[in-house]
Write a protein that holds these residues in place. Structure first.
Motif, mmCIF file in Angstrom:
data_model
loop_
_atom_site.group_PDB
_atom_site.id
_atom_site.type_symbol
_atom_site.label_atom_id
_atom_site.label_comp_id
_atom_site.label_asym_id
_atom_site.label_seq_id
_atom_site.Cartn_x
_atom_site.Cartn_y
_atom_site.Cartn_z
ATOM 1 N N ASN A 57 -0.129 4.916 -1.209
ATOM 2 C CA ASN A 57 -0.952 3.891 -1.846
ATOM 3 C C ASN A 57 -0.084 2.992 -2.710
ATOM 4 O O ASN A 57 0.780 3.479 -3.427
ATOM 5 N N ARG A 58 -0.330 1.680 -2.635
ATOM 6 C CA ARG A 58 0.311 0.725 -3.541
ATOM 7 C C ARG A 58 -0.766 0.214 -4.483
ATOM 8 O O ARG A 58 -1.796 -0.290 -4.053
ATOM 9 N N TYR A 59 -0.526 0.346 -5.787
ATOM 10 C CA TYR A 59 -1.500 -0.075 -6.790
ATOM 11 C C TYR A 59 -1.271 -1.535 -7.147
ATOM 12 O O TYR A 59 -0.148 -1.952 -7.418
ATOM 13 N N ASP A 60 -2.358 -2.312 -7.182
ATOM 14 C CA ASP A 60 -2.333 -3.711 -7.608
ATOM 15 C C ASP A 60 -2.935 -3.773 -9.005
ATOM 16 O O ASP A 60 -4.148 -3.570 -9.179
ATOM 17 N N ASP A 61 -2.093 -4.044 -9.988
ATOM 18 C CA ASP A 61 -2.522 -4.030 -11.392
ATOM 19 C C ASP A 61 -3.542 -5.121 -11.691
ATOM 20 O O ASP A 61 -4.439 -4.928 -12.499
ATOM 21 N N GLU A 62 -3.418 -6.283 -11.049
ATOM 22 C CA GLU A 62 -4.340 -7.392 -11.333
ATOM 23 C C GLU A 62 -5.765 -7.086 -10.891
ATOM 24 O O GLU A 62 -6.717 -7.385 -11.603
ATOM 25 N N SER A 63 -5.910 -6.483 -9.709
ATOM 26 C CA SER A 63 -7.253 -6.207 -9.185
ATOM 27 C C SER A 63 -7.692 -4.766 -9.421
ATOM 28 O O SER A 63 -8.844 -4.426 -9.142
ATOM 29 N N ALA A 64 -6.771 -3.924 -9.915
ATOM 30 C CA ALA A 64 -7.037 -2.490 -10.127
ATOM 31 C C ALA A 64 -7.493 -1.823 -8.835
ATOM 32 O O ALA A 64 -8.412 -1.012 -8.828
ATOM 33 N N THR A 65 -6.843 -2.216 -7.723
ATOM 34 C CA THR A 65 -7.173 -1.651 -6.415
ATOM 35 C C THR A 65 -5.913 -1.107 -5.752
ATOM 36 O O THR A 65 -4.786 -1.390 -6.189
ATOM 37 N N PHE A 66 -6.110 -0.367 -4.688
ATOM 38 C CA PHE A 66 -5.012 0.225 -3.933
ATOM 39 C C PHE A 66 -4.991 -0.310 -2.506
ATOM 40 O O PHE A 66 -6.045 -0.565 -1.920
ATOM 41 N N THR A 67 -3.800 -0.456 -1.975
ATOM 42 C CA THR A 67 -3.609 -0.712 -0.552
ATOM 43 C C THR A 67 -3.102 0.581 0.040
ATOM 44 O O THR A 67 -2.147 1.166 -0.472
ATOM 45 N N ARG A 68 -3.739 1.026 1.119
ATOM 46 C CA ARG A 68 -3.401 2.303 1.733
ATOM 47 C C ARG A 68 -2.488 2.115 2.949
ATOM 48 O O ARG A 68 -2.661 1.183 3.721
ATOM 49 N N PHE A 69 -1.573 3.055 3.090
ATOM 50 C CA PHE A 69 -0.704 3.127 4.259
ATOM 51 C C PHE A 69 -0.864 4.534 4.819
ATOM 52 O O PHE A 69 -0.531 5.513 4.151
ATOM 53 N N LEU A 70 -1.400 4.611 6.048
ATOM 54 C CA LEU A 70 -1.748 5.895 6.636
ATOM 55 C C LEU A 70 -1.082 6.082 7.992
ATOM 56 O O LEU A 70 -0.709 5.116 8.662
ATOM 57 N N HIS A 71 -0.977 7.330 8.408
ATOM 58 C CA HIS A 71 -0.504 7.653 9.748
ATOM 59 C C HIS A 71 -1.560 7.228 10.763
ATOM 60 O O HIS A 71 -2.744 7.500 10.595
ATOM 61 N N ASP A 72 -1.129 6.538 11.797
ATOM 62 C CA ASP A 72 -1.995 6.154 12.907
ATOM 63 C C ASP A 72 -1.288 6.595 14.179
ATOM 64 O O ASP A 72 -0.240 6.041 14.520
ATOM 65 N N PRO A 73 -1.818 7.597 14.888
ATOM 66 C CA PRO A 73 -1.136 8.094 16.086
ATOM 67 C C PRO A 73 -0.937 7.038 17.172
ATOM 68 O O PRO A 73 -0.070 7.185 18.027
ATOM 69 N N ASP A 74 -1.702 5.954 17.106
ATOM 70 C CA ASP A 74 -1.557 4.880 18.093
ATOM 71 C C ASP A 74 -0.589 3.791 17.654
ATOM 72 O O ASP A 74 -0.368 2.830 18.390
#
Length: 168
Positions: free
Chosen positions: A78-95
Motif C-alpha cells: 500500500n502507498r499512503y497519500d497524505d493529502e487524501s488520507a487514502t491508500f493505493t494498493r498493489f496486489l498479486h494478480d496471477p494473470d
C-alpha cells in the motif's frame, strides 16, 4: 480511542521525516501518532473501499526518497497519500506477470539507487519498476528460488532486506 494504538500486537514501528510515528499491528491495522497533539489516527481495511488499507495485518512501513509512505501487509503493498488520507494498493494478480509475485509481504527497502525492494513470505523478492514522477506506472520484477539455478536466491521467504557498503 484517539489516545492509544488499536490492537495488542505491534509488528512494525517507523518514524517518518515529519516526526510522526507509525505502528503496524498484527490484526488491527495501521496507527499514526502525531507527536505534537499526542493523538493517534487509525487506518483499517474497509471491505468494499479500494482506497482503504488492503489488510489489517501490517508487517513493515517505510518512506521512500520522494516522501511516499509504503506499507507491507498480509495482503499486498500500500502507498499512503497524505493529502487524501487514502491508500493505493498493489496486489498479486496471477494473470499479470508485472504484478507483485505474492501478496503476503514482510519487508520493504529502498536502496541507494532509489529502487524499492519488497520481500514476500513465499513469493521471493520483488523490485519495483516505476515510470514517471507521479508513479502512474508501477511494475515488479521477481527474483525467486529455482532449485535448478544455483545463482537464484536461496529462499522465497524474505523477512529482511539490507544493502551492504558495496551496494549489494
Amino acid at each position: 480511542d484517539p489516545g492509544s494504538i488499536s490492537g495488542n500486537t505491534v509488528r512494525a514501528i517507523f518514524e517518518d521525516r515529519a516526526g510522526r510515528l507509525w505502528f503496524g499491528t498484527n490484526s488491527a491495522g495501521l496507527n499514526r501518532l502525531d507527536r505534537a497533539t499526542g493523538r493517534f489516527e487509525h487506518f483499517r481495511h474497509v471491505s468494499g473501499d479500494p482506497t482503504s488499507l488492503s489488510h489489517d495485518s501490517v508487517y513493515e512501513i517505510d518512506q521512500d526518497s520522494a516522501g511516499n509512505i509504503w506499507v507491507a501487509t498480509q495482503k499486498g503493498l500500500n502507498r499512503y497519500d497524505d493529502e487524501s488520507a487514502t491508500f493505493t494498493r498493489f496486489l498479486h494478480d496471477p494473470d499479470d506477470p508485472a504484478s507483485l509475485s505474492w501478496n503476503n509481504l514482510r519487508a520493504i527497502y529502498q536502496d541507494r539507487l532509489g529502487d524499492i525492494w519488497i520481500g514476500t513470505r513465499g513469493g521471493g523478492l520483488n523490485r519495483m519498476i516505476r515510470s514517471g514522477p507521479d508513479l502512474e506506472d508501477i511494475r515488479f520484477k521477481h527474483y525467486t528460488h529455482d532449485s535448478q539455478d544455483p545463482s537464484s536466491i536461496s529462499s522465497d521467504f524474505i523477512r529482511c532486506i539490507l544493502e551492504d557498503r558495496k551496494g549489494y
